[in-house]
Design a protein around this motif. Structure first.
Motif, PDB file in Angstrom:
ATOM      1  N   LEU A   1      13.661  -7.143 -41.149  1.00  0.00           N
ATOM      2  CA  LEU A   1      13.594  -9.098 -41.152  1.00  0.00           C
ATOM      3  C   LEU A   1      13.494  -9.788 -40.290  1.00  0.00           C
ATOM      4  CD1 LEU A   1      13.579 -11.402 -43.771  1.00  0.00           C
ATOM      5  CD2 LEU A   1      15.958 -11.374 -43.707  1.00  0.00           C
ATOM      6  N   VAL A   2      14.798  -9.653 -39.402  1.00  0.00           N
ATOM      7  CA  VAL A   2      14.382  -9.935 -37.519  1.00  0.00           C
ATOM      8  C   VAL A   2      13.578 -10.267 -37.803  1.00  0.00           C
ATOM      9  CG1 VAL A   2      15.620 -10.332 -35.730  1.00  0.00           C
ATOM     10  CG2 VAL A   2      17.368  -9.252 -37.703  1.00  0.00           C
ATOM     11  N   ARG A   3      12.687  -8.557 -37.530  1.00  0.00           N
ATOM     12  CA  ARG A   3      11.462  -8.819 -36.561  1.00  0.00           C
ATOM     13  C   ARG A   3      10.369  -9.699 -36.324  1.00  0.00           C
ATOM     14  NH1 ARG A   3      12.660  -3.483 -36.934  1.00  0.00           N
ATOM     15  NH2 ARG A   3      11.639  -2.653 -38.402  1.00  0.00           N
ATOM     16  N   GLN A   4       9.889 -10.020 -38.524  1.00  0.00           N
ATOM     17  CA  GLN A   4       9.890 -10.059 -39.087  1.00  0.00           C
ATOM     18  C   GLN A   4       9.105 -11.795 -38.131  1.00  0.00           C
ATOM     19  OE1 GLN A   4       9.629 -11.175 -42.941  1.00  0.00           O
ATOM     20  NE2 GLN A   4       8.961 -13.102 -43.446  1.00  0.00           N
ATOM     21  N   TYR A   5      10.253 -12.529 -38.611  1.00  0.00           N
ATOM     22  CA  TYR A   5      10.912 -14.380 -38.225  1.00  0.00           C
ATOM     23  C   TYR A   5      11.351 -14.180 -36.678  1.00  0.00           C
ATOM     24  CZ  TYR A   5      11.548 -15.541 -42.664  1.00  0.00           C
ATOM     25  OH  TYR A   5      10.933 -15.611 -43.797  1.00  0.00           O
ATOM     26  N   LEU A   6      11.192 -13.139 -35.444  1.00  0.00           N
ATOM     27  CA  LEU A   6      10.649 -13.084 -33.858  1.00  0.00           C
ATOM     28  C   LEU A   6       9.902 -13.285 -34.287  1.00  0.00           C
ATOM     29  CD1 LEU A   6      13.687 -10.769 -32.621  1.00  0.00           C
ATOM     30  CD2 LEU A   6      13.893 -13.096 -32.948  1.00  0.00           C
ATOM     31  N   LYS A   7       9.084 -12.263 -34.237  1.00  0.00           N
ATOM     32  CA  LYS A   7       7.294 -12.950 -34.504  1.00  0.00           C
ATOM     33  C   LYS A   7       7.455 -14.039 -34.634  1.00  0.00           C
ATOM     34  CE  LYS A   7       3.083 -10.115 -35.505  1.00  0.00           C
ATOM     35  NZ  LYS A   7       2.551  -9.147 -35.914  1.00  0.00           N
ATOM     36  N   GLU A   8       6.971 -14.600 -36.217  1.00  0.00           N
ATOM     37  CA  GLU A   8       6.965 -15.394 -36.793  1.00  0.00           C
ATOM     38  C   GLU A   8       6.936 -17.332 -35.729  1.00  0.00           C
ATOM     39  OE1 GLU A   8       7.356 -18.629 -40.792  1.00  0.00           O
ATOM     40  OE2 GLU A   8       7.072 -16.458 -40.845  1.00  0.00           O
ATOM     41  N   PHE A   9       8.229 -16.942 -35.316  1.00  0.00           N
ATOM     42  CA  PHE A   9       8.547 -17.886 -34.851  1.00  0.00           C
ATOM     43  C   PHE A   9       8.269 -17.489 -32.537  1.00  0.00           C
ATOM     44  CE2 PHE A   9      13.026 -18.775 -37.609  1.00  0.00           C
ATOM     45  CZ  PHE A   9      12.120 -19.166 -38.279  1.00  0.00           C
ATOM     46  N   LYS A  10       7.480 -17.020 -33.082  1.00  0.00           N
ATOM     47  CA  LYS A  10       6.589 -17.229 -31.359  1.00  0.00           C
ATOM     48  C   LYS A  10       8.178 -16.490 -30.605  1.00  0.00           C
ATOM     49  CE  LYS A  10       2.490 -18.753 -32.380  1.00  0.00           C
ATOM     50  NZ  LYS A  10       1.497 -19.336 -33.060  1.00  0.00           N
ATOM     51  N   MET A  11       8.860 -15.739 -30.454  1.00  0.00           N
ATOM     52  CA  MET A  11       9.961 -15.902 -29.164  1.00  0.00           C
ATOM     53  C   MET A  11       9.842 -15.165 -28.433  1.00  0.00           C
ATOM     54  SD  MET A  11      12.299 -17.312 -30.024  1.00  0.00           S
ATOM     55  CE  MET A  11      11.231 -18.835 -30.583  1.00  0.00           C
ATOM     56  N   SER A  12       9.710 -14.920 -27.288  1.00  0.00           N
ATOM     57  CA  SER A  12       9.476 -13.467 -26.039  1.00  0.00           C
ATOM     58  C   SER A  12      10.936 -13.697 -25.919  1.00  0.00           C
ATOM     59  CB  SER A  12       8.801 -14.654 -25.208  1.00  0.00           C
ATOM     60  OG  SER A  12       9.213 -15.776 -24.201  1.00  0.00           O
ATOM     61  N   SER A  13      10.889 -13.133 -24.225  1.00  0.00           N
ATOM     62  CA  SER A  13      12.131 -13.138 -23.658  1.00  0.00           C
ATOM     63  C   SER A  13      12.618 -14.107 -22.767  1.00  0.00           C
ATOM     64  CB  SER A  13      11.633 -11.917 -21.873  1.00  0.00           C
ATOM     65  OG  SER A  13      10.520 -12.846 -21.137  1.00  0.00           O
ATOM     66  N   SER A  14      11.850 -15.502 -22.573  1.00  0.00           N
ATOM     67  CA  SER A  14      12.824 -16.922 -22.485  1.00  0.00           C
ATOM     68  C   SER A  14      13.170 -17.576 -23.229  1.00  0.00           C
ATOM     69  CB  SER A  14      11.208 -17.270 -21.531  1.00  0.00           C
ATOM     70  OG  SER A  14      10.758 -18.016 -22.656  1.00  0.00           O
TER      71      SER A  14
END
Length: 452
Positions: free
Chosen positions: A40-53
């Motif tokens: 579930l966390v991965r899903q929203y990290l991807k949906e929110f377009k999170m990156s190393s910055s």
């Protein structure tokens, strides 16, 4: 004699919030039974377009699912929790820089010394054939017992005498051998011991509420502890070779209604606050918290409860005034009135039942304080995912948690950008004047917010 061998490390199976096989490393070291899953966390990290910055925050981090998964994906994470046991679990699970060789050396010493002490005091290894197993010993005289104050906090029947003694022997050895070592070493071994308590040594289980099980006359605590430590050390070696092993993360022990310790510039929030119900979240980890020395008496338990968001009658106090934050919300006030009217109608007069309507007010008032404290820590445009569940805990009066929380968030200047169904619980029955019974579907949803 009912003696149980050590269990292999086990995980939750079969439900939508279960760990997937690839998620077992680290996440499986210790996990709340109702935790949302890493995918579930991965899903929203991807949906929110999170990156190393970016920086991801979980202000109700529990056992660290969001922060661990952010780290596994090379994203800086910050976690907060007011429960000292939860904060400790999250610290261990997000610290991937410990010296594994030094830990393994300490591990061998703790095992050997614990086995020797146990044998000396009448609880030798369970594979050891000895009449000592049938004898009674005065463990209190040897110091292997809880203090009177600790014993009062322990739920009745949740630990049998011999497993308790075995746990205390290992705990004392950890404390002794880790003196002068980095604090992370001590916490690493204590987390392994907590896993043993929750997954074998204790007389309790979850379904999903915690309940007492058949008492164990004995349990192979040392064997289970050895297997769990070895598993964690092996997984730590793999983690340290990963690309993201040095991705920074931090865990803060703090009240989610006061986020002054949280750094600025948070890019997104993925979290699940407590739900407004009659679940005493401190009871879920009570045994572990006592044996690890994090709860020592009723005063320490009260102090901890006062730092938590009000969500059940067991952590509501006379001086609480969070409910004043939502007096201007007609929808929330209606739910509070409906609960109190239902209580009066049903002639429910216990002290806890008289607090039901107050819990709801304090809950949403506390969440408003949380959202207010959070806002200045967020970047403009930051997105938030809150996993929350509708409730029927208070005399079957519906509490539409996501909908009401959305109103509160909008009052604090957030924009509601979605509300996704996570899962439904089916089978709750409400008496109906016509059909006598009605099946109710209780929704768990992911409320999506954004700082404009």
């Amino acid at each position: 004699m009912n003696v149980e061998p050590a269990k292999e490390p086990t995980r939750q199976k079969g439900a939508i919030n279960s760990l997937q096989p690839e998620d077992l490393p680290v996440h499986g070291w210790y996990r709340f039974v109702l935790s949302y899953p890493p995918h579930l966390v991965r899903q929203y990290l991807k949906e929110f377009k999170m990156s190393s910055s970016d920086i991801v925050l979980d202000p109700f981090c529990g056992t660290g699912t969001t922060v661990v998964e952010a780290k596994k994906n090379g994203i800086q994470g910050v976690g907060c929790d007011a429960h000292p046991f939860a904060a400790m679990v999250s610290r261990v699970k997000t610290n991937w820089t410990v010296d594994v060789a030094a830990l393994r050396k300490l591990f061998k010493g703790i095992l050997n010394k614990s086995e020797a002490v146990a044998s000396k005091h009448g609880v030798p290894a369970l594979g050891f054939v000895s009449l000592l197993l049938q004898e009674e010993f005065d463990f209190k005289a040897n110091g292997f017992c809880l203090t009177p104050d600790e014993a009062k906090l322990l739920p009745t029947g949740f630990l049998s005498q011999r497993p308790l003694v075995r746990l205390l022997i290992i705990r004392d050895q950890i404390e002794s051998d880790c003196k002068g070592e980095p604090a992370a070493f001590r916490e690493f071994f204590l987390l392994a011991l907590a896993h043993v308590i929750a997954n074998g040594a204790g007389n309790f289980a979850f379904g999903p509420e915690i309940y007492r099980t058949k008492a164990k006359a004995d349990y192979d605590v040392l064997g289970h502890f050895a297997k769990q430590c070895d598993l964690m050390l092996q997984e730590m070696l793999v983690l340290q070779k990963s690309t993201f092993s040095k991705t920074p993360s931090s865990i803060l022990l703090c009240d989610a209604r006061d986020l002054s310790k949280v750094p600025d510039g948070i890019s997104c929030v993925i979290t699940s606050p407590p739900y407004p119900n009659e679940k005493d979240y401190t009871r879920t980890t009570r045994v572990e918290s006592i044996l690890l020395g994090l709860l020592t008496d009723r005063e320490s338990l009260r102090d901890m409860k006062e730092s938590l968001l009000r969500s059940n009658t067991r952590n509501v106090f006379v001086k609480d005034n969070d409910s004043a934050e939502v007096l201007s919300f007609p929808s929330i006030q209606k739910v509070c009135r409906d609960i109190e009217d239902r209580r009066i109608e049903l002639k429910k007069d216990s002290g806890f039942e008289k607090l039901y309507h107050k819990v709801v007010g304090h809950y949403f008032g506390g969440m408003r304080r949380h959202l207010r404290a959070l806002k200045p820590k967020l970047r403009r445009g930051a997105k938030l995912a809150y996993v929350v569940g509708d409730q029927l805990s208070f005399l079957m009066v519906p509490v539409a948690t996501a909908s009401l929380l959305s109103e509160v968030a909008q009052a604090e200047g957030y924009k509601t950008i979605g509300c996704n169904l996570w899962r439904e619980r089916i089978g709750t029955k409400i008496r109906n004047s016509t059909t006598n019974q009605t099946t109710v579907r209780v929704r768990e949803e992911i409320l999506l917010l954004q700082k404009p």
